[in-house]
Motif scaffolding. Structure first.
Motif, PDB file in Angstrom:
ATOM      1  N   GLY A 116      27.209  45.925  32.023  1.00 29.05           N
ATOM      2  CA  GLY A 116      28.707  46.093  32.092  1.00 29.05           C
ATOM      3  C   GLY A 116      29.637  44.936  31.804  1.00 29.05           C
ATOM      4  O   GLY A 116      29.186  43.948  32.736  1.00 29.05           O
ATOM      5  N   ARG A 117      30.775  44.903  31.554  1.00 26.91           N
ATOM      6  CA  ARG A 117      31.556  43.757  31.598  1.00 26.91           C
ATOM      7  C   ARG A 117      32.193  43.759  32.907  1.00 26.91           C
ATOM      8  O   ARG A 117      32.809  44.665  33.486  1.00 26.91           O
ATOM      9  CB  ARG A 117      32.823  43.970  30.449  1.00 26.91           C
ATOM     10  N   ARG A 118      32.159  42.428  33.531  1.00 26.88           N
ATOM     11  CA  ARG A 118      32.912  42.430  34.779  1.00 26.88           C
ATOM     12  C   ARG A 118      34.076  42.185  34.841  1.00 26.88           C
ATOM     13  O   ARG A 118      34.765  41.543  34.145  1.00 26.88           O
ATOM     14  CB  ARG A 118      32.020  41.059  35.569  1.00 26.88           C
ATOM     15  N   HIS A 119      34.902  42.701  36.076  1.00 28.02           N
ATOM     16  CA  HIS A 119      36.137  42.408  36.067  1.00 28.02           C
ATOM     17  C   HIS A 119      36.482  42.259  37.557  1.00 28.02           C
ATOM     18  O   HIS A 119      35.650  42.339  38.341  1.00 28.02           O
ATOM     19  CB  HIS A 119      37.169  43.637  35.316  1.00 28.02           C
ATOM     20  N   PHE A 142      40.307  40.027  46.614  1.00 27.38           N
ATOM     21  CA  PHE A 142      39.582  40.974  45.912  1.00 27.38           C
ATOM     22  C   PHE A 142      39.380  40.431  44.632  1.00 27.38           C
ATOM     23  O   PHE A 142      38.550  41.051  43.782  1.00 27.38           O
ATOM     24  CB  PHE A 142      40.320  42.522  45.726  1.00 27.38           C
ATOM     25  N   LYS A 143      40.169  39.550  43.936  1.00 27.47           N
ATOM     26  CA  LYS A 143      39.963  39.141  42.611  1.00 27.47           C
ATOM     27  C   LYS A 143      38.636  38.106  42.421  1.00 27.47           C
ATOM     28  O   LYS A 143      38.258  38.168  41.372  1.00 27.47           O
ATOM     29  CB  LYS A 143      41.125  38.405  42.304  1.00 27.47           C
ATOM     30  N   SER A 163      29.882  37.280  54.968  1.00 27.68           N
ATOM     31  CA  SER A 163      31.170  37.364  55.575  1.00 27.68           C
ATOM     32  C   SER A 163      32.273  36.863  54.447  1.00 27.68           C
ATOM     33  O   SER A 163      33.450  37.269  54.721  1.00 27.68           O
ATOM     34  CB  SER A 163      30.973  35.968  56.785  1.00 27.68           C
ATOM     35  N   ASP A 164      31.943  35.958  53.492  1.00 26.46           N
ATOM     36  CA  ASP A 164      32.554  35.441  52.529  1.00 26.46           C
ATOM     37  C   ASP A 164      32.872  36.580  51.639  1.00 26.46           C
ATOM     38  O   ASP A 164      34.295  36.727  51.207  1.00 26.46           O
ATOM     39  CB  ASP A 164      31.916  34.382  51.725  1.00 26.46           C
ATOM     40  N   ILE A 165      32.209  37.600  51.345  1.00 26.25           N
ATOM     41  CA  ILE A 165      32.426  38.602  50.391  1.00 26.25           C
ATOM     42  C   ILE A 165      33.525  39.643  51.144  1.00 26.25           C
ATOM     43  O   ILE A 165      34.443  40.166  50.713  1.00 26.25           O
ATOM     44  CB  ILE A 165      31.040  39.356  50.010  1.00 26.25           C
ATOM     45  N   GLU A 166      33.067  40.007  52.587  1.00 29.53           N
ATOM     46  CA  GLU A 166      33.689  40.665  53.217  1.00 29.53           C
ATOM     47  C   GLU A 166      35.334  40.605  53.372  1.00 29.53           C
ATOM     48  O   GLU A 166      36.135  41.238  53.082  1.00 29.53           O
ATOM     49  CB  GLU A 166      33.586  41.029  54.555  1.00 29.53           C
ATOM     50  N   ASP A 184      46.381  50.526  46.714  1.00 29.78           N
ATOM     51  CA  ASP A 184      46.189  49.272  46.038  1.00 29.78           C
ATOM     52  C   ASP A 184      44.781  48.859  45.876  1.00 29.78           C
ATOM     53  O   ASP A 184      43.809  49.164  46.392  1.00 29.78           O
ATOM     54  CB  ASP A 184      47.239  47.962  46.327  1.00 29.78           C
ATOM     55  N   TYR A 185      44.529  47.733  45.363  1.00 29.26           N
ATOM     56  CA  TYR A 185      43.065  47.158  45.129  1.00 29.26           C
ATOM     57  C   TYR A 185      42.623  46.705  46.438  1.00 29.26           C
ATOM     58  O   TYR A 185      41.506  46.667  46.561  1.00 29.26           O
ATOM     59  CB  TYR A 185      43.137  46.219  44.198  1.00 29.26           C
TER      60      TYR A 185
END
Length: 247
Positions: free
Chosen positions: A105-108, A25-26, A18-21, A125-126
């Protein structure tokens, strides 16, 4: 973190999901990294993830030669044509997320949610990327995971009991308890052992649960509480029931 039982694991899983959903987005990359670490770290959830790889191996094979983070147009069409139901969509979502999780891979900020645009042309947008990611990757995966938690059958010795399987075994234990009473075998120690066995079903996989059962039952034999013939019958009855739990 200590080892969680099925009830505790499901609660924690839902909190994380739930926290992720609904997060910004950052923050999604960090939260998803923590989520996958948790799932691979806990014994029960780790086995569920392994089962998804096993049960959906044909889909994984198709994805094998595809670059998850740089899919070409032909690959996306071919693979999405295979996703004919929600379960396959969930497995696809997990395979893609797990591939990125295991990558060096580098996380962003959009490391994971970028999948929404790469595979489903999110545009915008993101936050639109995140919406597509949740719709086509994350939510189908969490639904599939919960299906394993609730309804899956213990096919292998390494599998843990789903909640539905637990209920079926608990009903069988209750019937055994009733049968023992009817046969005049009603000592408190036997009932205590049955209650302990019922609680351990939330922690132990199929193999270890049956081994623990056998040890406890033959302990009752050595304590002259059960006859050897009664013990073998009891063990065989539960082993056969566990091995044939309906899907």
């Amino acid at each position: 973190m200590r080892r969680l039982n099925t009830d505790e694991l499901l609660g924690k899983f839902r909190d994380y999901a739930s926290d992720i959903e609904y997060c910004d987005f950052k923050d999604s990359s960090t939260k998803i990294d923590h989520f996958l670490y948790f799932l691979w770290d806990q014994a029960i959830s780790k086995r569920i993830l392994e089962r998804i790889y096993e049960d959906f191996n044909s889909l994984k094979t198709i994805l094998k030669d595809c670059e998850i983070q740089r899919p070409n147009h032909e690959s996306t069409i071919l693979i999405k044509q295979e996703l004919v139901n929600r379960e396959l969509q969930g497995a696809f979502g997990f395979f893609c997320i797990d591939d990125l999780y295991k990558s060096t891979g580098r996380r962003h900020d959009i490391y994971y949610i970028n999948l929404g645009d790469l595979w489903y042309r999110a545009g915008g947008d993101y936050y639109t990327y995140q919406e597509k990611f949740n719709t086509h990757f994350f939510k189908p995966f969490t639904e599939l995971f919960e299906w394993y938690m609730y309804e899956s059958q213990t096919k292998k010795n390494a599998d843990y009991f789903s909640m539905e399987s637990q209920n079926l075994v608990l009903e069988e234990l209750a019937e055994i308890k009733s049968m023992l009473v009817q046969n005049g075998i009603g000592q408190n120690i036997i009932f205590e052992e049955i209650e302990e066995q019922a609680e351990l079903i939330k922690f132990l996989d199929k193999k270890n649960w049956l081994q623990h059962l056998e040890g406890k039952v033959f302990g009752l034999v050595s304590g002259k509480i059960l006859e050897s013939e009664q013990a073998e019958k009891l063990i065989n009855q539960l082993q056969e029931f566990v091995n044939n739990i309906p899907k």
